[in-house]
Motif scaffolding. Sequence first.
Motif, short mmCIF file in Angstrom:
data_model
loop_
_atom_site.label_atom_id
_atom_site.label_comp_id
_atom_site.label_asym_id
_atom_site.label_seq_id
_atom_site.Cartn_x
_atom_site.Cartn_y
_atom_site.Cartn_z
N LEU A 67 8.20 1.07 46.00
CA LEU A 67 8.21 -0.11 46.87
C LEU A 67 7.38 0.15 48.13
O LEU A 67 6.53 -0.68 48.51
N SER A 68 7.61 1.29 48.77
CA SER A 68 6.87 1.55 50.01
C SER A 68 5.39 1.66 49.71
O SER A 68 4.55 1.19 50.48
N ALA A 69 5.05 2.26 48.55
CA ALA A 69 3.63 2.36 48.19
C ALA A 69 3.03 0.98 47.97
O ALA A 69 1.87 0.74 48.31
N GLU A 70 3.82 0.07 47.43
CA GLU A 70 3.29 -1.28 47.17
C GLU A 70 3.22 -2.10 48.46
O GLU A 70 2.22 -2.75 48.75
N MET A 71 4.30 -2.06 49.23
CA MET A 71 4.34 -2.88 50.44
C MET A 71 3.31 -2.43 51.48
O MET A 71 2.72 -3.24 52.18
N LEU A 72 3.15 -1.11 51.58
CA LEU A 72 2.20 -0.60 52.57
C LEU A 72 0.85 -0.27 51.94
O LEU A 72 -0.08 0.09 52.64
N GLY A 73 0.80 -0.39 50.62
CA GLY A 73 -0.44 -0.04 49.92
C GLY A 73 -1.07 -1.23 49.26
O GLY A 73 -1.53 -2.15 49.93
N PHE A 74 -1.08 -1.24 47.93
CA PHE A 74 -1.74 -2.33 47.19
C PHE A 74 -0.85 -3.57 47.19
O PHE A 74 -0.05 -3.78 46.29
N ASN A 75 -1.01 -4.35 48.22
CA ASN A 75 -0.12 -5.46 48.50
C ASN A 75 -0.96 -6.74 48.48
O ASN A 75 -1.83 -6.94 49.32
N LEU A 149 9.62 7.58 51.14
CA LEU A 149 8.25 8.11 51.14
C LEU A 149 8.22 9.47 50.45
O LEU A 149 9.11 10.28 50.63
N ASN A 150 7.21 9.64 49.66
CA ASN A 150 6.93 10.98 49.13
C ASN A 150 5.42 11.15 49.13
O ASN A 150 4.69 10.25 49.59
N GLY A 151 4.96 12.25 48.64
CA GLY A 151 3.52 12.53 48.69
C GLY A 151 2.71 11.49 47.97
O GLY A 151 1.68 11.02 48.47
N THR A 152 3.18 11.08 46.79
CA THR A 152 2.43 10.10 45.99
C THR A 152 2.35 8.77 46.74
O THR A 152 1.28 8.14 46.80
N ALA A 153 3.48 8.36 47.30
CA ALA A 153 3.49 7.08 48.03
C ALA A 153 2.53 7.12 49.20
O ALA A 153 1.73 6.20 49.41
N LEU A 154 2.57 8.23 49.94
CA LEU A 154 1.68 8.35 51.11
C LEU A 154 0.21 8.36 50.68
O LEU A 154 -0.63 7.71 51.31
N GLU A 156 -1.01 7.05 47.98
CA GLU A 156 -1.38 5.71 47.50
C GLU A 156 -1.60 4.77 48.68
O GLU A 156 -2.53 3.95 48.66
N ILE A 157 -0.75 4.91 49.70
CA ILE A 157 -0.92 4.07 50.91
C ILE A 157 -2.27 4.38 51.56
O ILE A 157 -2.99 3.47 51.99
N GLY A 158 -2.62 5.65 51.58
CA GLY A 158 -3.90 6.05 52.18
C GLY A 158 -5.09 5.47 51.43
O GLY A 158 -6.03 4.93 52.02
N ILE A 159 -5.02 5.55 50.09
CA ILE A 159 -6.13 5.02 49.29
C ILE A 159 -6.21 3.50 49.45
O ILE A 159 -7.28 2.92 49.61
N ALA A 160 -5.03 2.86 49.45
CA ALA A 160 -5.01 1.40 49.60
C ALA A 160 -5.54 0.99 50.97
O ALA A 160 -6.16 -0.07 51.12
N PHE A 161 -5.30 1.83 51.96
CA PHE A 161 -5.79 1.55 53.31
C PHE A 161 -7.32 1.44 53.29
O PHE A 161 -7.90 0.48 53.80
N VAL A 244 -0.76 3.35 38.94
CA VAL A 244 -1.68 4.38 38.42
C VAL A 244 -1.39 5.72 39.08
O VAL A 244 -1.37 6.77 38.44
N GLY A 245 -1.16 5.66 40.39
CA GLY A 245 -0.87 6.89 41.13
C GLY A 245 0.34 7.61 40.58
O GLY A 245 0.39 8.84 40.54
N TRP A 246 1.34 6.83 40.14
CA TRP A 246 2.58 7.43 39.64
C TRP A 246 2.39 7.94 38.22
O TRP A 246 2.90 9.00 37.86
N ASN A 247 1.68 7.15 37.43
CA ASN A 247 1.58 7.51 36.02
C ASN A 247 0.50 8.54 35.74
O ASN A 247 0.65 9.38 34.87
N LYS A 248 -0.59 8.44 36.47
CA LYS A 248 -1.73 9.30 36.13
C LYS A 248 -2.12 10.24 37.25
O LYS A 248 -3.05 11.02 37.10
N GLY A 249 -1.51 10.07 38.39
CA GLY A 249 -1.84 10.94 39.51
C GLY A 249 -2.80 10.27 40.47
O GLY A 249 -3.53 9.34 40.12
#
Lengths: 722, 301
Positions: A67-75, A149-154, A156-161, A244-249
């Motif tokens: 959720l945090s990755a989506e809300m702060l990332g690919f939203n 938050l975990n590493g993947t979420a952060l 993903e948020i960075g890439i989405a930024f 994708v970040g969760w499933n494939k890295g």
Amino acid sequence: MTSKNSFWASSRENQRRRVWVWIVTFLGMFVAVMGRMLVNLSRIDQWYREGRNFSTREEYVDVLHRLSAEMLGFNDVLAVFSAGIAVLIAIQGFSYLCDRRKVDLYHSVPVDKNRRFAVVYVNGVMLFLASYIVNILLGLIPAAARGALNGTALAEIGIAFVWHLLFFLTIYSAAALAVMLTGNLFVTVCMTGVLLLYEIVWYEVVNELNFYFLDTYSTFFVDRRPKVSVLYDYFDTAGRLLGVGWNKGIGALAQRVLPYGIKWIILAVAATALAWFCYRRRPSEAAGRAIAFPKLKPALKVAVAVPAALLFGIILYDASYQNEILTMAGILIGGAVVCGFMEVIYDFDIKSVLRHPVSGGVALAALVLLCLNYKFDFFGYDKYVPEQDEVESVAVDLGNSFVESFWDEDFNYVSSAEYEKEHMFLTDTEPVLALAAKAAGTDKYAYGEEDLVRSVYVLYRLKSGREVGRTFPVNFSDPANEALLNRIVGSREYREGCMQILTDRRSYDYVGNITYSNGSSLVWLPPEEAQELREAIVADLEHFDFTAGRRKWPCGWLKVSFGEQGYGWVRTYELAVYESFTNTIAYLKEKGAYYPLQLDVADVEAIEVTGEHRYRETSDGTKVFVDGPQAEAVAGELYTVSFSDPGEMEQILSSIYPQSQFSGDWHNTTYELDQDYEVTIYLKRGTDYPGDPSMRSFDYRFYAGRVPDFVAEAVEKEAAGE
Amino acid sequence: MIEIHDLTKNFERIRAVDNVSVTIRENTVFGLIGTNGAGKSTVLRMLAGVLKADSGDIRIDDLPVYDNVEAKKRLFFIADEPYFFANANAQTMERYYSGVYENFDREEFYQYLEKFDLDKNRKINTFSKGMKRQLAFLLGVCAHTKYLLCDEVLDGLDPVMRQGVKSIFAKEMEERGLTPVIASHNLRELEDICDHVGLLHKGGVLLSKDLEDMKCNIQKVQCVFAGVDEELKALSGLEVLKKEQRGSLRTYTVRSTREEIEARFATVDTVFCEVLPLSLEEIFISETEVVGYDIKKLILG
């Protein structure tokens, strides 16, 4: 100390004029990022407290991370907001160019034009960037507090930024360019819309018209999509990036984002350079005019009028039930109306509607040519069949007869077009070209109603490097085509291109479970022996050809589930088994899983046959059987007859086929299976017939023309009340 | 010095300025006169570097002005409808201009504001048209540029304020050599302020002369002759631009110096004779009528 005329001093001064935009941007971003984040966090918390949706705390935490990755990332909400705010910031920043009084001030003071452009442009970016960063940081606080938050979420948020920033930049630059090209805010907004949507509209319009008027037009293999539309890119892609970040890295996510990032940077730089060039060349007297550069007017008029008129034609085509004459007339009238409208916009004067007839004439001439070309196909689009020596290889889709779907290495669904395009390289192109040539020379209305005519999709890979996609009809019922189709299906290149099991050994190491069914039985097979089963199927497919798939119906179905049971991914795919699959059937028999398609009467309790005809009551009270097309128009009861006599049941069982099982595209179920009677089989309880104990009835259909006479008579008698 | 050579500007198919050539000397007040649509504002906007000329050349102290920051540092343009930022007050505008013009004199600006009774904190959008013009003028003066380009700056000012503006011009010209260029359609407004005037009509310059030269070289003579032959005698050798007669009172517009005319009329027998200076309006009427224009229609509508 900052000099009076330094960039930053100018920048500060410019920001003072943009306070309201700061407020709008920040508040909008707050709602799009923080607001949604808090609402969704609270909802998930509540679900967790109420014990809904999550069976373990780990699941709950995983959802929080996503959720945090989506809300702060690919939203998507953030994306829509970013697009809107990019347009607002660009137009507000440069809007002084539309006001003579402001131009008099800004262009008379001793400030370098380049610096002014840079200040306004950079300030606009800073405005978005600062609001975005602050809101992301604010959003991270509640997310971190809840452990979302975990590493993947952060990551993903960075890439989405970066992704959102580049998305913003391209739209912002396009809107800035729109300001430079216009001199009036209303026209600026219209121009922004034109620049951002033009390619999408062209793509949609041309695509629709091609589908309407070109018989062989196909987008099955050839990716006909806008090439430079950032809006299309975003909304076509963003959804697919989720997870994708969760499933494939994260590496895989970055890899997918990178090409778009590069493309958007190039687009943003090109649009900015063009905006800057126009800014330099833009005459100050353009303030208040519709178009800043008068020489652009005729070209712009034609460029807008043509797709707008075609769009109008498409609407008419649908509304008039494909009336071609009305559509063509509508296109021309639409073109004339849009040309007139453009002139009115140019001069802000309704009396200008007929001005500049030459450019209007060019637009209409272009439309006439397009219409005529669609009508008469001047360039022979539909007759196109490449010469054999021009073609490197082909991919061809004949429909599926063995498997219903394809998957990638993560067991995600991929379309047959994607799979075949990637895997099928038929070098024996002659049969495909022969079928194409035959279709090109055949009237599309020449086929009989009972012919099984399938649209075949083909991708010609030409030696020149060009790829051409087409579709054409092939009559699968025509014995003359059978040899050609057998030659295609019999080739290893074809089979490896559309029978994934032949080359995909790896997937069968991840089999979760396997079942076999003949339509009513259900037997579980050992998943650890999946490779053995695969080997048997591969061996059988060696001898599988068009005739085998067309002449025979599948006699059973394997369902293979890949992946891990539980939370995560499980994909199930169905494979057809034919009687010619001797190795597979031998394996199934060995495992005690094989049950023939024709049920043993000893396992059947009763058979019910329901007539789907309609019976009409006449004035004297007798019921008249209504068959054929009239039946659908007559309301009436359905009549069901039950059979339990073993002899009758034996006859019925030899003439039926399980309904709603995958039978492949090489059969025409409408004509090859009877549509007048529905057959329901009731299995006996307490027998050792394998299957779900709660499911003892199964629906079947008679093969066409094989309805036993006693069945038809019994149903008719029942209807007549005898 | 501002030099304009063969300046031409078209707006689409309309020629707004047609081959204008004018020289504006330093430390003089240059008046640009013409009817509405004569091209005054367009010339000023080109002078200010806002518009680019289609052809011709404008040089300010030998620098091309369009897109040239160095040239623009030497001028301040007050447009006919000056723009002020939304919700701005005088202080806001001062902050902006003092950031743009290196020599902007903030102290002087606030002193002038007080003298003109303009509240520095009051929103400009609540100002009257005249107050806005005063503010624009003060901002222009305090920018301390060498050239001040004013489009209709005196329009809408009451007589007291107009006098105030004129005295500031005089002071700034004396103290730092300011060169105001004032465009106006009102001859009477410019009469007592300009040193040099250029008359624009339909985009072209009808004439451009020093006001003093014009005033010195053209006189109005009102006279009642004692005898019939006296008139011929008095006027022989003088260039009479215009002649009117009401009863025995004759009025002549004569191109010559006052001294020469007085000397000539002293030699003839007159019942009454007076040599009067012409107003700017009268000079223009005379000068332009000579070149074939009905100036009353041009200037006075």
